[in-house]
Design an enzyme around this catalytic site. Structure first.
Site, mmCIF file in Angstrom:
data_model
loop_
_atom_site.group_PDB
_atom_site.id
_atom_site.type_symbol
_atom_site.label_atom_id
_atom_site.label_comp_id
_atom_site.label_asym_id
_atom_site.label_seq_id
_atom_site.Cartn_x
_atom_site.Cartn_y
_atom_site.Cartn_z
ATOM 1 N N GLY A 1 24.220 56.291 80.730
ATOM 2 C CA GLY A 1 24.754 56.006 79.411
ATOM 3 C C GLY A 1 23.662 55.595 78.458
ATOM 4 O O GLY A 1 22.465 55.665 78.778
ATOM 5 N N VAL B 1 24.136 53.735 86.018
ATOM 6 C CA VAL B 1 25.031 53.040 86.937
ATOM 7 C C VAL B 1 24.898 53.701 88.310
ATOM 8 O O VAL B 1 25.032 54.928 88.425
ATOM 9 C CB VAL B 1 26.500 53.092 86.461
ATOM 10 C CG1 VAL B 1 27.404 52.352 87.443
ATOM 11 C CG2 VAL B 1 26.631 52.487 85.069
ATOM 12 N N ASP C 1 35.435 49.864 73.417
ATOM 13 C CA ASP C 1 35.072 51.220 73.860
ATOM 14 C C ASP C 1 36.103 51.743 74.856
ATOM 15 O O ASP C 1 35.763 52.266 75.913
ATOM 16 C CB ASP C 1 33.683 51.223 74.482
ATOM 17 C CG ASP C 1 33.084 52.631 74.558
ATOM 18 O OD1 ASP C 1 33.532 53.505 73.789
ATOM 19 O OD2 ASP C 1 32.185 52.857 75.380
#
Length: 422
Positions: A20, A25, A132
């Site tokens: 991202g 991640v 978000d």
């Protein structure tokens, strides 16, 4: 850029789950505690004070939440070489993948929506805004439970906005992400006020949840596919959304209430959760009320036959001049019993009025029609009893919106009463 086998503290990185704007991640294994974890690692070029502050803020947000629908925080690692969050590893697929691959039925979609609503209620009660909310930030576990992820843009409801760092276009995970230097988030999932760069509140999450329901329950994306970031931003600012078609009225009303342009006009997430629960329970209520209507009509028709027999016996007893006083008293008692039976059946039928439950009018109308036919057949010699029951069925038909039948039955009831009781 990390690779498999790298270490973050006592955690060995195993496979990358995603990339991202803030970093990567990874799924990893915590050797010290012998458990699977997810590790959110800041990109090397973002190891500055502002980015570390943002990561620390995300850790604080998650530490305030203890809810089964929110990804849990295990640890925050900060050292010279890396900054990372150690999180619960939520196995499964994103909600986007579930919708695209499985096309789940409405019942399942409502259950997933309730899971997300529960998580947002918990976040808002804890004093934070997610900022978000989107299908890709919701993970559906193998057991079917939806879990809300990625609080990287979350902020306390009482905090002042923090200056945002411009992101390079190559760092963006989603083509709908905001423009360079603009309010962070995904433009295609923003409320109008967030797209304008204004302060966000829990009402902004409510709007984003409405956009999510637009696709989850309405089965259509809120914006046309293929739009660029600037086109999306304009539509987001104006609240220019695609129409909902082929969706029941209650669902449309709920989604539209969430997508209102003014934040003050939107319901709270707690109210949204309650309305979703009502939508999820509606099929069961519909079945119960339809059964009640069927039973009521069955009892009505059968009881009307009993009332007719009682009335015939009463008239025969009263017509017989040789009847004894005791028989006459019995006839009067039978008449009272017949009237009480009809009144009871009338109140029972009216108490089963199915008009409040949407979506089953056709079946209820069929039952009412059969009831009217049986009254015509079995009570032809009981005009006043027929008038009373036809009026009742006419009133229920009116509440269902079947005005033509209601007018016909009530007019027939009035005509019978005028003829036999001027």
């Amino acid at each position: 850029m990390s690779v498999a086998g790298d270490r973050v503290g006592t955690i060995v990185l195993q496979r990358r789950l995603g990339v991202g704007g803030m970093g990567e991640v990874w799924a990893g294994h915590d050797e010290r505690l012998d458990r699977k974890v997810a590790v959110k690692i800041l990109r090397d070029e973002l190891l500055d004070a502002e980015s570390r502050l943002r990561l620390r803020r995300e850790a604080r947000m998650l530490s305030r939440l203890e809810h089964p629908g929110v990804c849990r925080l295990y640890d925050l690692i900060e050292d010279e070489g890396a900054s990372a969050l150690v999180l619960e590893l939520v196995e499964g697929r994103s909600l986007r993948e579930v919708l695209d691959d499985d096309d789940p039925p409405r019942r399942e979609r409502l259950r997933l929506a309730l899971d997300v609503a529960d998580a947002l209620v918990a976040a808002h009660l804890a004093g934070m805004v997610h900022r978000d909310l989107k299908l890709n930030n919701i993970r559906v576990r193998p057991d079917g439970r939806a879990v809300l992820l990625d609080f990287g843009l979350a902020r306390p409801t009482d905090a002042r906005p923090i200056a945002t760092r411009p992101l390079e276009r190559s760092m963006l995970e989603d083509p709908g992400l905001s423009r360079l230097g603009a309010t962070p988030g995904t433009v295609g999932n923003m409320s109008p006020e967030q797209a304008r760069g204004e302060e966000v509140t829990p009402a902004s999450d409510v709007y984003a949840f409405g956009l999510l329901l637009h696709e989850l329950l309405g089965r259509v994306a809120p914006y046309p596919p293929g739009l660029g970031v600037e086109e999306l931003r304009i539509k987001a600012v104006e609240g220019d959304l695609r129409p909902l078609e082929g969706v029941d009225r209650a669902t449309v009303e709920l989604i539209r209430s969430l997508e209102r342009g003014e934040p003050a006009e939107r319901p709270s997430m707690l109210e949204v959760r309650q309305r979703l629960q009502a939508l999820a329970e509606r099929p069961a209520r519909r079945r119960r009320r339809l059964i009640a209507a069927a039973v009521a009509i069955g009892v009505l028709v059968g009881g009307a036959k009993v009332a007719s027999d009682l009335e015939r016996e009463r008239r025969a007893a009263l017509a017989a001049k040789s009847v004894a006083d005791s028989a006459r008293e019995e006839a009067v008692e039978r008449r009272r019993e017949a009237e009480q039976t009809v009144a009871f059946l009338e109140s029972l039928f009216e108490g089963s009025d199915p008009a409040a439950a949407r979506g089953r009018e056709t079946s209820a109308r069929e039952l009412l029609e059969r009831g009217a036919e049986r009254i015509h057949a079995d009570l032809a010699d009981q005009p006043l009893v027929s008038a009373r029951l036809l009026r009742t069925i006419g009133r229920v038909s009116q509440s269902l919106g079947d005005f033509e039948r209601a007018e016909r039955l009530i007019a027939e009831s009035i005509a019978l009463r005028r003829t036999h009781r001027p």
